[in-house]
Motif scaffolding. Structure first.
Motif, PDB file in Angstrom:
ATOM      1  N   GLU A   1       1.000  -1.464  -0.095  1.00 17.78           N
ATOM      2  CA  GLU A   1      -0.512  -0.421  -0.005  1.00 17.78           C
ATOM      3  C   GLU A   1       0.783   1.492  -0.144  1.00 17.78           C
ATOM      4  N   LYS A   2       1.857   0.888   0.825  1.00 15.59           N
ATOM      5  CA  LYS A   2       3.079   2.676   0.949  1.00 15.59           C
ATOM      6  C   LYS A   2       2.814   2.900  -0.260  1.00 15.59           C
ATOM      7  N   LYS A   3       3.937   1.458  -0.874  1.00 11.93           N
ATOM      8  CA  LYS A   3       4.292   1.718  -2.475  1.00 11.93           C
ATOM      9  C   LYS A   3       3.734   1.951  -3.632  1.00 11.93           C
ATOM     10  N   ALA A   4       2.192   1.756  -3.110  1.00  9.29           N
ATOM     11  CA  ALA A   4       1.257   2.604  -4.165  1.00  9.29           C
ATOM     12  C   ALA A   4       1.134   3.904  -4.515  1.00  9.29           C
ATOM     13  N   GLN A   5       0.611   4.111  -2.621  1.00  5.41           N
ATOM     14  CA  GLN A   5       0.681   5.710  -2.439  1.00  5.41           C
ATOM     15  C   GLN A   5       1.673   6.140  -3.335  1.00  5.41           C
ATOM     16  N   ASP A   6       3.008   6.142  -2.872  1.00  2.00           N
ATOM     17  CA  ASP A   6       4.269   6.750  -3.403  1.00  2.00           C
ATOM     18  C   ASP A   6       4.355   6.260  -5.159  1.00  2.00           C
ATOM     19  N   LEU A   7       3.712   5.395  -5.423  1.00  2.00           N
ATOM     20  CA  LEU A   7       3.483   6.048  -7.287  1.00  2.00           C
ATOM     21  C   LEU A   7       2.883   6.545  -7.343  1.00  2.00           C
ATOM     22  N   GLN A   8       1.327   6.614  -7.206  1.00  2.00           N
ATOM     23  CA  GLN A   8      -0.213   7.448  -6.844  1.00  2.00           C
ATOM     24  C   GLN A   8       1.179   8.703  -7.479  1.00  2.00           C
ATOM     25  N   LYS A   9       1.736   9.065  -6.094  1.00  2.00           N
ATOM     26  CA  LYS A   9       2.465  10.769  -5.983  1.00  2.00           C
ATOM     27  C   LYS A   9       3.239  10.756  -7.209  1.00  2.00           C
ATOM     28  N   LEU A  10       3.861  10.203  -7.284  1.00  7.24           N
ATOM     29  CA  LEU A  10       4.985  10.489  -8.091  1.00  7.24           C
ATOM     30  C   LEU A  10       3.798  11.057  -9.763  1.00  7.24           C
ATOM     31  N   ILE A  11       3.189   9.918 -10.064  1.00  4.67           N
ATOM     32  CA  ILE A  11       1.905  10.194 -11.196  1.00  4.67           C
ATOM     33  C   ILE A  11       1.651  11.586 -11.685  1.00  4.67           C
ATOM     34  N   THR A  12       0.492  12.135  -9.703  1.00  2.52           N
ATOM     35  CA  THR A  12      -0.035  12.685  -9.846  1.00  2.52           C
ATOM     36  C   THR A  12       0.755  14.495 -10.052  1.00  2.52           C
ATOM     37  N   ALA A  13       2.903  14.163  -9.367  1.00  2.00           N
ATOM     38  CA  ALA A  13       3.308  14.541  -9.409  1.00  2.00           C
ATOM     39  C   ALA A  13       3.818  15.409 -11.413  1.00  2.00           C
ATOM     40  N   ALA A  14       4.144  14.350 -11.864  1.00  2.00           N
ATOM     41  CA  ALA A  14       4.459  14.351 -13.030  1.00  2.00           C
ATOM     42  C   ALA A  14       3.709  14.941 -13.928  1.00  2.00           C
ATOM     43  N   ASP A  15       2.097  15.346 -13.578  1.00  2.00           N
ATOM     44  CA  ASP A  15       0.940  15.589 -14.362  1.00  2.00           C
ATOM     45  C   ASP A  15       1.265  16.997 -13.947  1.00  2.00           C
ATOM     46  N   THR A  16       0.818  17.349 -12.702  1.00  2.00           N
ATOM     47  CA  THR A  16       1.378  18.780 -12.216  1.00  2.00           C
ATOM     48  C   THR A  16       2.005  19.039 -13.011  1.00  2.00           C
ATOM     49  N   THR A  17       3.649  18.826 -12.362  1.00  2.00           N
ATOM     50  CA  THR A  17       4.951  19.483 -12.954  1.00  2.00           C
ATOM     51  C   THR A  17       4.183  20.068 -14.596  1.00  2.00           C
TER      52      THR A  17
END
Length: 464
Positions: A261-277
């Motif tokens: 679950e922690k890995k999934a949250q980190d991956l989701q954070k990376l995806i959202t960060a890429a989109d916002t960037t």
């Protein structure tokens, strides 16, 4: 007139054989040497190794010339030295007088010492004689409200008599219950009958418009509880070991689930960060196109906060080099730094370019995007590897299920054929099921496990 002895005493000089002689110049000059010699003579020996400090302190030394005491001595001001504080009042007389305990029904009389002023008063401990109020019912009430097919009136009277005698101690009541004359009852049966009768009497005798407090005894729950305790107590060592093993495996599964679950949250954070960037970059480009060229020279472009690397802002007063803004922060690991340098070298980009305003901004954005791409690739490879591992384990479980069905179909074969037992297949399937949610293994260990499992299954199914 002062003599030589007086002068030696004032100057703290050691007296010689001729104390009455005159004082010479050498005696005054050499006084410090004599003191040093005297000090060195009184030095004690060093405590030997292995001997405790308390034991060494008991030894005789020059500093402690008194021998240790042979008997313990108490010099503190304690109860031994305190004197009795006697007042001037008259002592109250005591008298040997008889008394009786109201809790006893046999009228026994005992004697004890008591103050003469308390003669004739009640026994002071009689207030602790508390008795349980057991309800009493009549013949009419029993026939109307308390009748039960499983209990007779004589048996109910016997139960209430024992409850009154032993103050509702049902273990003692069960021990003294007349099992020869009446049916054999358990403790739960006695409790259930008693509390049912008490509840019915309380409900009948309560006034209209009032809600009496009724005690309800769940006999079924009490029987199940004792049965579970009996099973827990009668477990074998093998069952205890198996339970501990299952508990450990459950904890491992929970920890692995939390990690996933922690890995999934980190991956989701990376995806959202890429989109916002990317959205910020697009908005910034649209805004810079609308700006005038004069304002572009005067105003400094704001450095957007990238998701890959967060470069520090130098807002302190004073002179600072623009190249400091190109320095990577300490939060970036060595692996990421080496990966950035390798990609820049492959693309032919200078590692230390000319630090102009635009170059610094674009170079920092480039490295931030490289770190973001590196993290996304790493997360993608981990997810792909876990998917492959789960697929292989799923195939292994299907093979184990096929072997079980094959064993059931070939139950009528010849006795000379050697097939794997059902217990072995079940244990193997259980181990594989328990380890399905395990942490990702390395590729070499995964290949070894797959080869070992395939060879073991072939050996078990193969005929001799």
């Amino acid at each position: 007139m002062a003599t030589g002895a007086d002068v030696r005493d004032i100057l703290e000089l050691a007296g010689g054989d001729n104390d009455s002689g005159p004082i010479s110049k050498k005696d005054i000059i050499n006084s410090d040497r004599k003191k040093a010699k005297k000090v060195t003579e009184t030095l004690t020996f060093k405590r030997p190794e292995g001997m405790h400090r308390e034991v060494y302190a008991l030894l005789y030394s020059d500093k402690n010339r008194d021998a240790p005491p042979l008997l313990p001595s108490d010099t503190t001001q304690g109860y031994r030295t305190v004197k009795a504080k006697l007042g001037c009042k008259k002592v109250r007389p005591w008298k040997w007088m008889p008394f009786s305990n109201p809790a006893r029904k046999d009228g026994a009389i005992f004697h004890h010492w008591r103050r003469a002023a308390e003669e004739g008063k009640d026994y002071p401990f009689a207030r602790f004689n508390k008795t349980v109020q057991v309800p009493v019912y009549s013949e009419q009430e029993y026939q109307m409200y308390l009748h039960d097919d499983g209990w007779t009136k004589a048996e109910t009277d016997h139960l209430f008599d024992l409850c009154k005698r032993f103050d509702l101690r049902f273990i003692v009541v069960h021990d003294r219950y007349d099992h020869q004359q009446y049916r054999k009852r358990s403790v739960e049966d006695l409790k259930e009958r008693y509390y049912n009768v008490c509840g019915k009497l309380t409900k009948v005798r309560a006034g209209t418009g009032t809600e009496p407090k009724i005690y309800i005894f769940d006999a079924g729950h009490e029987r199940r509880r004792k049965e579970q305790l009996e099973r827990l107590f009668s477990r074998t060592p093998e069952q205890v070991a198996e339970e501990e093993y299952l508990i450990q495996e459950l904890r491992k599964i929970e920890t692995r689930k939390k990690e996933r679950e922690k890995k999934a949250q980190d991956l989701q954070k990376l995806i959202t960060a890429a989109d916002t960037t990317t959205e910020m970059r697009r908005a910034e480009r649209k805004a810079t196109k609308k700006k005038l060229p004069q304002k572009r020279e005067t105003e400094k472009p704001a450095v957007p906060e990238t998701a890959g690397i967060k470069f520090p802002d130098f807002k302190s007063a004073g002179v600072s080099l623009r190249s400091q803004r190109m320095k990577l922060p300490s939060s970036v690991g060595q692996k990421k730094i080496k990966a950035i340098e390798q990609i820049l070298t492959e693309q032919g980009v200078d590692l230390n370019p000319m630090p102009t305003e635009e170059i610094v901004q674009m170079f920092n954005e480039l490295r931030s995007d490289l770190v973001l791409v590196y993290e996304l690739k790493q997360a993608y490879s981990n997810c792909e590897y876990e998917q492959q591992m789960l697929r292989h384990r799923y195939d292994a479980l299907l093979k184990a299920g096929g072997a079980v069905t094959l064993l059931s179909e070939s139950s009528g074969a010849a006795d000379s054929q050697s097939w794997p037992s059902v217990d072995d297949i079940k244990t193997e399937a259980k181990e594989q099921i328990i380890d399905v949610v395990g942490a990702p293994l390395t590729p070499n260990s995964r290949k070894r496990r797959e080869s070992a499992s395939s060879s073991s299954s072939i050996k078990k199914v193969k005929k001799p």
